[in-house]
Motif scaffolding. Structure first.
Motif, PDB file in Angstrom:
ATOM      1  N   HIS A   1       0.834  -1.189   0.000  1.00 58.97           N
ATOM      2  CA  HIS A   1       0.000   0.000   0.000  1.00 58.97           C
ATOM      3  C   HIS A   1       0.874   1.247   0.000  1.00 58.97           C
ATOM      4  O   HIS A   1       2.099   1.164   0.160  1.00 58.97           O
ATOM      5  CB  HIS A   1      -0.966  -0.001   1.190  1.00 58.97           C
TER       6      HIS A   1
ATOM      7  N   GLU B   1      -6.923  -8.098  -7.177  1.00 58.96           N
ATOM      8  CA  GLU B   1      -8.285  -7.565  -7.317  1.00 58.96           C
ATOM      9  C   GLU B   1      -8.622  -7.187  -8.766  1.00 58.96           C
ATOM     10  O   GLU B   1      -7.774  -7.253  -9.653  1.00 58.96           O
ATOM     11  CB  GLU B   1      -8.531  -6.389  -6.352  1.00 58.96           C
TER      12      GLU B   1
ATOM     13  N   SER C   1      -6.561  -0.456  -7.876  1.00 61.25           N
ATOM     14  CA  SER C   1      -7.251   0.647  -7.191  1.00 61.25           C
ATOM     15  C   SER C   1      -6.753   1.965  -7.775  1.00 61.25           C
ATOM     16  O   SER C   1      -5.654   2.033  -8.336  1.00 61.25           O
ATOM     17  CB  SER C   1      -6.958   0.609  -5.688  1.00 61.25           C
ATOM     18  N   TRP C   2      -7.540   3.017  -7.588  1.00 57.84           N
ATOM     19  CA  TRP C   2      -7.136   4.337  -8.096  1.00 57.84           C
ATOM     20  C   TRP C   2      -5.876   4.802  -7.389  1.00 57.84           C
ATOM     21  O   TRP C   2      -5.020   5.443  -7.988  1.00 57.84           O
ATOM     22  CB  TRP C   2      -8.275   5.349  -7.927  1.00 57.84           C
ATOM     23  N   GLU C   3      -5.772   4.469  -6.103  1.00 62.75           N
ATOM     24  CA  GLU C   3      -4.566   4.878  -5.381  1.00 62.75           C
ATOM     25  C   GLU C   3      -3.318   4.235  -5.996  1.00 62.75           C
ATOM     26  O   GLU C   3      -2.269   4.854  -6.107  1.00 62.75           O
ATOM     27  CB  GLU C   3      -4.681   4.491  -3.904  1.00 62.75           C
TER      28      GLU C   3
END
Ligand code: GLC
Length: 798
Positions: free
Chosen positions: A174, A518, A487-489
């Motif tokens: 992350h 994902e 994810s956008w992040e």
């Protein structure tokens, strides 16, 4: 991680008074009362090496990172003694060494402070490690910014962060997660418009603190080894980056196909599935050059074997894919299955090539195949053996590229996710424990793979991709950023990681487009492709434990967007190839963050999203759902909106409206952008013309175009073609001069010149001083076809 209580902190020790110095060719040695020696070596006028020992003598000097083929040389080296300090002066910098405590300060020749020691070199005797933790702290200036450090998933400007360098398998990492897969202990500092670099060449676990613990202090330390760092003076950030890249090495040209689009998944099998995927690319006319086989192609995950149920005749399949323009790339991991009936295992056992625990037996750990032993790639004999294993895959079966994964090295079901620290390594004749070899393991694996693939692919060029890497790995391999998330992040992270890798010497890198873990929405996938085609390595990959991630797994508008942007990448291949050539020759990063482009403009210091692709194309991804455009910052200069042709002047923020099938792209005025026709794969078409998109400028601008045979090594013998275009525009004239060098004959004879925003009505055109006849049919005021090579094109209103 070791906690402080375990460490039994004994306090820091410092060098005492300097007792004297001696000089030896390019080095100056300073000795202190308490047995510390500092050796300062001048490699270039703007490149100084600082090496410290606390033992009274230096151990053997050895580095995997430094490129031994690089040339050095400086113009001046003067050492003088003053009352309180010694002074070393080159033609670029002055280095002062304090007599009282060995602290350093570096200034430019005008006396402007670049970098000085806070506490400077100090160390802690760690009985836990049975040795020293070596430390350095530097004073940080107000407004100082920090960049670089490889694959960190943090804000581009690292000010206020502490980072850790320890190669780590970080599935679904992350933002701000530390540590990640790669170890690049190199940062760039920027203050008062001047940039410098620090490369701390130490393969132990290292930490860098950029004003996180204390507001005005930057520090770095290692859990072993030497305090051994290089100081690089800019003052331009571009000089820092090119010097660092020169120091740690540059790659060879990749085969051009490797810059095409690649498709991957864990895993495409059996053979019919592979053919279905490749067939669909051709049917939908989405260009694609490479198809990947992940671990399931093997027999029980045994490297260098095939699952014959899934792939009964790999040679035939690879050949047929090649006829359709697909190059096959296969994965090879470091874990070798413990299986007495498996030839690779038997060979390594017979030769005693696996890593051993300190107390004797081979290091055993679980990875995909179950229990494995692991070759010690830090042993040159093991690397040579490993290289030889590629013979069948490359020479016989015809595989074109190899993908090295899990080489942090990753081990499953253990807390540290890697080897125990006592594991022994050869380290090229400098035997050591895993504490020292861990961070370099993946690079040495990729290096051995590169040697093998290169040997058997010859006279073609090899293609290698790795997950783990240490500084200098770029000499052998490309890389990707590991197991990201849909994810956008993560799209934001990917954008930053690729810019960061580029200015960290390792530009040939990409992210798993769409995200590995994902499932991306169609919109996220589309936005990722729109960015990914501007990354030097461009591959869709996914874990396969969710839905499919081929372009056609999404709505038709996503398919169209994918086609449109991948086609754009294929058109831009000559531009991208030229970027690569500048990277391998001069160490110029292929992607340039805004701060690199204009460090004098403080607005750029915290920008993360916009970047230069090459020298002339500015790209800014869309990083949010439902966007109709975005706010962005345009750096210095005048820029053409690629989609609308509108000219905008920079050093300002603006709103840019874009449709779903666009992202903000701007072309620097005066640029000449070379383009090939769209092909479904590199080499599909024999074309007889190249396009040059010419963007008018009142003034001058240079552009280049590098071409060669697109594969093979003839370019090293001068068989390349390098054109420098000099554009000069005035109110009524446009002149484009072309200077050519190299012995390669380009296969096309025509230039299609697309003139953008010519501010006058054309009256006459001269090609090499000869007036060209034209009428409104052959020249519409915008596109001009010249059917011969030219050295000067003169378009005039007069
Ligand atoms: C690792 C890699 C990933 C690969 C998978 C299976 O997770 O990072 O790219 O698909 O292993 O080999």
């Amino acid at each position: 991680m070791i906690t402080n209580t375990e460490l039994e902190y004994k306090g820091d020790l410092f060098p005492s008074k300097v007792t004297g110095f001696s000089k030896d060719v390019d080095s100056v040695y300073f000795n202190t009362d308490n047995n510390v020696i500092l050796k300062i070596t001048v490699l270039r006028d703007s490149l100084l090496r600082f090496r410290y020992t606390t033992k009274g003598y230096f151990s053997k000097d050895f580095s995997y990172a430094i490129d031994k083929t690089q040339s050095h040389g400086f113009n001046a080296l003067e050492v003088t003694e003053e009352k309180n300090h010694y002074q070393i002066q080159t033609s670029k910098v002055i280095c002062k060494v304090q007599k009282a405590d060995l602290r350093i300060s570096l200034t430019d020749l005008d006396g402007q402070l670049i970098l000085d020691d806070e506490k400077g070199f100090h160390w802690e005797e760690s009985y836990h490690f049975g040795g020293n933790i070596v430390k350095m702290s530097k004073a940080s200036r107000d407004g100082e910014s920090f960049y670089g450090m490889g694959d960190k998933a943090s804000h581009a400007n690292l000010k206020g962060k502490r980072v850790e360098n320890w190669a780590m398998d970080q599935y679904a990492f992350h933002k701000d997660q530390e540590p990640l897969y790669k170890v690049v202990p190199f940062y760039i500092g920027l203050h008062h418009k001047e940039a410098y670099g620090i490369f701390f060449d130490n393969t132990f676990r290292t930490f860098f603190d950029f004003c996180h613990e204390r507001r005005n202090v930057t520090s770095f330390w290692a859990e072993g080894g030497e305090m051994n760092y290089y100081f690089i003076y800019g003052p331009a950030m571009s000089d820092v980056v090119t010097t660092y890249t020169h120091l740690t090495g540059k790659p060879e040209m990749p085969p051009l196909w490797a810059l095409g689009y690649h498709q991957c998944k864990w895993s495409y099998f059996p053979e019919s599935k592979v053919r279905e995927i490749t067939g669909k690319f051709r049917e939908l006319r989405i260009p694609c050059d490479a198809i990947y086989l992940d671990i399931d192609y093997m027999d029980g995950f045994r490297c260098f074997t095939w699952n014959k149920d899934y792939f009964p005749d790999p040679k035939k399949m690879v050949a047929e894919l090649a006829e359709d323009g697909f190059k096959t790339v296969v994965i090879i991991d470091p874990g070798i299955k413990i299986d007495k009936d498996y030839w690779v295992y038997q060979e390594a056992l017979d030769k005693d090539y696996f890593c051993k625990r300190a107390d004797g037996p081979y290091m055993k750990g679980k990875v995909w195949p179950g229990e494995c032993n692991f070759p010690d790639y830090t042993n040159p004999a093991v690397r040579e053996w490993w290289a030889g294993l590629f013979k069948e895959l490359i020479s016989d079966i015809g595989v074109k590229g190899v993908w090295n994964d899990m080489n942090e090295p990753a081990v499953m079901e253990v807390p540290g996710k890697t080897f125990p620290m006592d594991v022994r390594h050869d380290y090229d004749g400098n035997p050591c424990s895993h504490r020292k070899a861990h961070n370099i393991y993946g690079t040495q694996m990729a290096r051995a793979t590169y040697e093998g693939v290169k040997q058997f692919a010859y006279p073609k060029r090899p293609f290698i991709i790795t997950r783990s890497a240490y500084s200098g790995a770029q000499k052998y391999t490309s890389s990707w950023t590991g197991d990201n998330v849909a994810s956008w992040e993560h799209l934001w992270i990917a954008n930053i990681q690729m810019q960061r890798m580029s200015i960290s010497g390792m530009g040939f890198t990409g992210s798993d487009i769409g995200g590995f873990a994902e499932q991306p929405s169609g919109e996220l996938y589309a936005r990722w492709i729109q960015l990914g085609v501007f990354h030097p390595f461009c591959r869709t990959h996914s874990s396969g434990d969710h839905g499919d991630q081929e372009p056609w797994s999404f709505d038709v508008d996503v398919i169209d967007i994918t086609r449109k942007f991948v086609e754009l990448r294929y058109q831009l291949l000559p531009y991208l190839y030229t970027m690569f050539w500048e990277y391998i020759n001069d160490g110029v990063p292929m992607l340039k963050p805004l701060v690199y482009f204009d460090q004098e403009d403080p607005q750029t210091h915290y920008r993360t999203d916009e970047f230069l692709f090459g020298n002339h194309i500015l790209v800014c991804p869309i990083l949010e759902p439902n966007a109709q455009g975005r706010r962005m910052y345009l750096p210095i200069g005048n820029w053409y909106n690629y989609w609308t042709g509108e000219v905008v002047s920079g050093r300002k923020e603006l709103w840019v409206k874009t449709d779903y099938d666009q992202i903000p792209i701007f072309i620097k005025e005066g640029a000449i952008i070379p383009k090939y026709p769209v092909q479904q794969y590199v080499g599909e078409l024999q074309f007889d013309e190249i396009s040059l998109d010419v963007y008018f400028k009142l003034g001058k601008e240079n552009s280049s175009l590098y071409e060669d045979a697109q594969d093979g090594y003839d370019y090293n013998k001068g068989r390349y073609s390098l054109s420098t275009f000099r554009l000069k525009g005035s109110e009524k004239n446009l002149i484009v001069q072309q200077f050519k060098e190299g012995k390669y004959e380009v296969p096309y004879g025509k230039y299609r010149i697309n003139l953008h925003a010519l501010p006058f009505k054309v009256k006459r055109i001269y090609v090499d001083n000869e007036r060209a006849e034209f009428d409104t049919v052959s020249f519409d005021g915008k596109t001009l076809v010249i059917d011969k090579d030219f050295t000067e094109l003169h378009i005039t209103a007069e």
